[in-house]
Motif scaffolding. Structure first.
Motif, PDB file in Angstrom:
ATOM      1  N   HIS A   1       0.667   3.745   3.038  1.00 46.60           N
ATOM      2  CA  HIS A   1       1.348   3.345   4.273  1.00 46.60           C
ATOM      3  C   HIS A   1       2.862   3.334   4.103  1.00 46.60           C
ATOM      4  CE1 HIS A   1      -2.702   1.984   5.571  1.00 46.60           C
ATOM      5  NE2 HIS A   1      -2.264   2.568   6.655  1.00 46.60           N
ATOM      6  N   ALA A   2       3.327   2.931   2.944  1.00 47.35           N
ATOM      7  CA  ALA A   2       4.774   2.961   2.705  1.00 47.35           C
ATOM      8  C   ALA A   2       5.270   4.407   2.758  1.00 47.35           C
ATOM      9  CB  ALA A   2       5.103   2.323   1.366  1.00 47.35           C
TER      10      ALA A   2
ATOM     11  N   ARG B   1       3.891   6.864   4.443  1.00 47.05           N
ATOM     12  CA  ARG B   1       3.850   7.269   5.861  1.00 47.05           C
ATOM     13  C   ARG B   1       5.089   6.793   6.597  1.00 47.05           C
ATOM     14  NH1 ARG B   1      -0.188  10.907   7.207  1.00 47.05           N
ATOM     15  NH2 ARG B   1      -2.234  10.098   6.702  1.00 47.05           N
ATOM     16  N   LEU B   2       5.452   5.544   6.346  1.00 42.79           N
ATOM     17  CA  LEU B   2       6.622   4.968   7.027  1.00 42.79           C
ATOM     18  C   LEU B   2       7.873   5.784   6.699  1.00 42.79           C
ATOM     19  CD1 LEU B   2       8.122   2.774   8.602  1.00 42.79           C
ATOM     20  CD2 LEU B   2       8.147   1.396   6.522  1.00 42.79           C
TER      21      LEU B   2
ATOM     22  N   ASP C   1       0.860  -1.180   0.000  1.00 41.70           N
ATOM     23  CA  ASP C   1       0.000   0.000   0.000  1.00 41.70           C
ATOM     24  C   ASP C   1       0.907   1.245   0.000  1.00 41.70           C
ATOM     25  OD1 ASP C   1      -3.004   0.920   1.524  1.00 41.70           O
ATOM     26  OD2 ASP C   1      -1.311   2.298   1.413  1.00 41.70           O
TER      27      ASP C   1
END
Lengths: 209, 209
Positions: B163-164, B166-167, B160
């Motif tokens: 989310h990647a 965000r990380l 996703d």
């Protein structure tokens, strides 16, 4: 009697009562917004929709609430996470449990999240500040130990554990800035996603020969 | 003439003068510590060790400094990073350049780092706040686009991208809380380390068959 309530630890079977959680959550929000001096016991009672006498039934004074938030959040996070790491699991699974435990704690105790990630919570009392740092070091040290064990077990490549630890903690710590509990993945699901990305990497598997 | 100075962009060849950088850095620190209302032009001049008239030579008023910090930091970060992403490189190398560019920007412009990561900088002027969000979205959107391109090119597994993203952003954003420019790895080296860990993963390579 008033003092007894603050001895309740979140690692007890029952955890703190809903009322205590509400008081801590609202106080953390008020302290972070208006500062310690700008927040009165009256403000806290009003924010909780309770009488001042009920508030004093639970906490002797404002300092006791502050101490519970500033120190408690760090000690309890450490104890909560430690209790959730399976003794007999493989090292990588234990790192995953560390991440999930942290997310679960912060999801359940939003006041603690606010307290542990805001730079506001430097405690004016040196002794408490020192104790808080000790618990923080223990929490972060636990993660580095798990990473070293994973390297020694051959599950992880020999990266610098302090930077790997920073990466993992950053991913969890930054969540409070964007995480909305009511929409999208839960905090625990996000921690699982991050673990997968960091442990397995984003790189595509090479095609089978 | 006073206004001209604020048009200098960090993406110019020369970048802002040392004096402008000093004013922005000290102002950001004062705003973050004492708030906008609690900071005067006199305070800023004193923190820089310059006269008020020299300060007014560079900035017409306090609001102009605030605007430069609050809006400028987001727009300039986006432009700075975009200009450092090689057009013809493979997608993963472009993601790496995004991370390194961000670290380099924040290392060079500490005031911007403070401004972009502190929740203090919500601009009371709606138009500027909107423009700031637009640049932030563009910056974050750029990273998601790079991630999608890496997946399409088969360099990255189909995770996703939000989310990647965000990380990756969490790892960079949290640096301001612990990074000391004078010791250990530089910000750019840390970004390189994080890229390696996130892209290649922490997992050990399976032994050759």
């Amino acid at each position: 009697m008033a003092r007894a309530a603050t001895k309740i630890s979140v690692v007890d079977q029952t955890g703190p009562s809903e009322r205590i959680l509400q008081i801590l959550t609202e106080s953390a929000r008020l302290f972070a917004t208006n500062g310690y001096d700008g927040t009165s016991m009256r403000d806290i009672a009003a924010a909780c929709g309770i009488s001042k006498s009920l508030l004093y039934h639970h906490f002797a004074d404002k300092d006791e609430i502050f101490a519970r938030i500033a120190l408690g959040s760090t000690r309890e996070l450490c104890e909560f996470v430690t209790a959730r790491i399976p003794e007999d699991a493989a090292p990588a699974a234990r790192i995953r449990a560390f991440m999930i435990g942290t997310a679960e704690y912060f999801h359940r105790y939003r006041w603690a999240w606010l307290a542990s990630t805001s730079s506001f919570w430097s405690d004016p009392e040196a002794r408490r500040q020192k104790e808080r740092m000790m618990w923080r070091d223990r929490y972060e040290g636990l993660l580095r130990t798990l990473l070293m064990e994973a390297i020694e077990a051959g599950e992880m490549r020999p990266v610098d554990v302090s930077h790997a630890g920073r990466l993992i903690l950053s991913s969890l710590n930054w969540m409070h800035r964007w995480y909305k509990p009511e929409k999208g993945l839960t905090a625990v699901q996000i921690a699982e996603t991050y673990f997968d990305m960091i442990f397995n990497g984003l790189k595509a598997e090479p095609p089978a020969p």
